[in-house]
Design an enzyme around this catalytic site. Structure first.
Site, PDB file in Angstrom:
ATOM      1  CG  LEU A   1      -1.943   1.135   1.287  1.00  0.00           C
ATOM      2  CD1 LEU A   1      -2.789   1.230   0.017  1.00  0.00           C
ATOM      3  CD2 LEU A   1      -2.846   0.976   2.517  1.00  0.00           C
ATOM      4  CE  LYS A   2       5.511   5.739   1.988  1.00  0.00           C
ATOM      5  NZ  LYS A   2       6.703   5.583   2.824  1.00  0.00           N
TER       6      LYS A   2
END
Length: 272
Positions: free
Chosen positions: A162-163
């Protein structure tokens, strides 16, 4: 209170480690350049002579490093010294593949959590980062909360994944704003006129980041993050953005400066 080892005291790591001291944790720190730990030691942290020494007695190990190569090198040093029951929280932006590599290395009894952060140095200093925690983070969520709100993202590696998605959107937006401003320059519009109009549209957040003060995210780190993203999927627009950041990072005076300098370079405001 857990004994915490914090390894990596760069622009983000140092203010994050300071949050743990403020919370009265027993803190051991290590950094490749030992002098960067001086202020933390003065504030009460213990400086370890080596990564292995830092983690040997820790209940929680936190790593915040620059890139996959640094994380892999550190893993070679610390994995043999990790004791059963310890949590290793990997907070660097390295992508899910590296997290999977680490997961295959940790011995039985060691819990690996990936928890990269959203936000820059200003948020780190204020304890207001967003934490993207993948894996079994329940046992360390109270520690991570010292850095800011924690979002549980799913299985191990999901925080790292997700980062990359978040950073891709931010860095792509910043590059797009830079090109839009270059167009405004070419058409004879004033900077304030173009910025104000763009800030009221869907790129408002990217405009704010493109012209931010008091934050730090180097063009070299942008290259690393965008390269991780384009290596994971076919992203033609981000390939173009990567070329922009690579051009800025190739200039010694810009490589380690915040991406706001890359914006100026894209607009042609800084000669190579």
């Amino acid at each position: 209170m857990e004994k915490i080892a914090f390894l990596g005291l760069g622009h983000m790591g140092e203010p994050m480690a300071r949050q743990l001291l403020a919370a009265k944790h027993e803190l051991t720190v290590w950094n490749r350049t030992a002098e960067k730990a001086d202020a933390l030691v003065e504030a009460g942290a213990t400086l370890a002579a080596s990564p292995a020494d830092a983690v040997r007695e820790a209940d929680v190990v936190i790593t915040m490093l620059a890139d996959p190569a640094a994380v892999r090198a550190l893993a070679d040093a610390v994995v043999p010294a990790l004791r059963p029951g310890v949590y290793w929280v990997e907070m660097s932006t390295v992508g899910p593949d590296v997290v999977a590599e680490l997961g295959a290395l940790v011995p039985a009894g060691v819990t690996l959590v990936d928890a990269p952060v959203m936000g820059s140095t200003d948020k780190a200093a204020a304890g207001q980062l967003g934490i993207l925690a993948g894996g079994d983070a329940a046992g360390v969520e109270h520690v991570l909360a010292h850095f800011g709100p924690v979002t549980r993202t799913g299985a191990l590696g999901s925080g790292a994944a997700l980062k990359l998605v978040v950073n891709t959107a931010v860095l792509g937006g910043v590059a797009l704003v830079a090109e839009a401003m270059k167009l405004a320059d070419a058409l004879g519009l004033t900077e304030d006129t173009a910025k104000e109009a763009l800030s009221k549209g869907p790129l408002g957040g990217a405009v704010a980041r493109a012209f931010a003060d008091g934050v730090h995210f180097g063009s070299d780190l942008a290259v690393k993050d965008v390269a991780l993203a384009t290596g994971s999927a076919e992203l033609p627009m981000m390939e173009a953005a990567l070329a922009h950041y690579e051009a800025a990072a190739a200039i010694p005076s810009l490589a380690h400066e915040d991406v706001t300098r890359a914006v100026a370079h894209i607009r042609g405001h800084h000669a190579p």
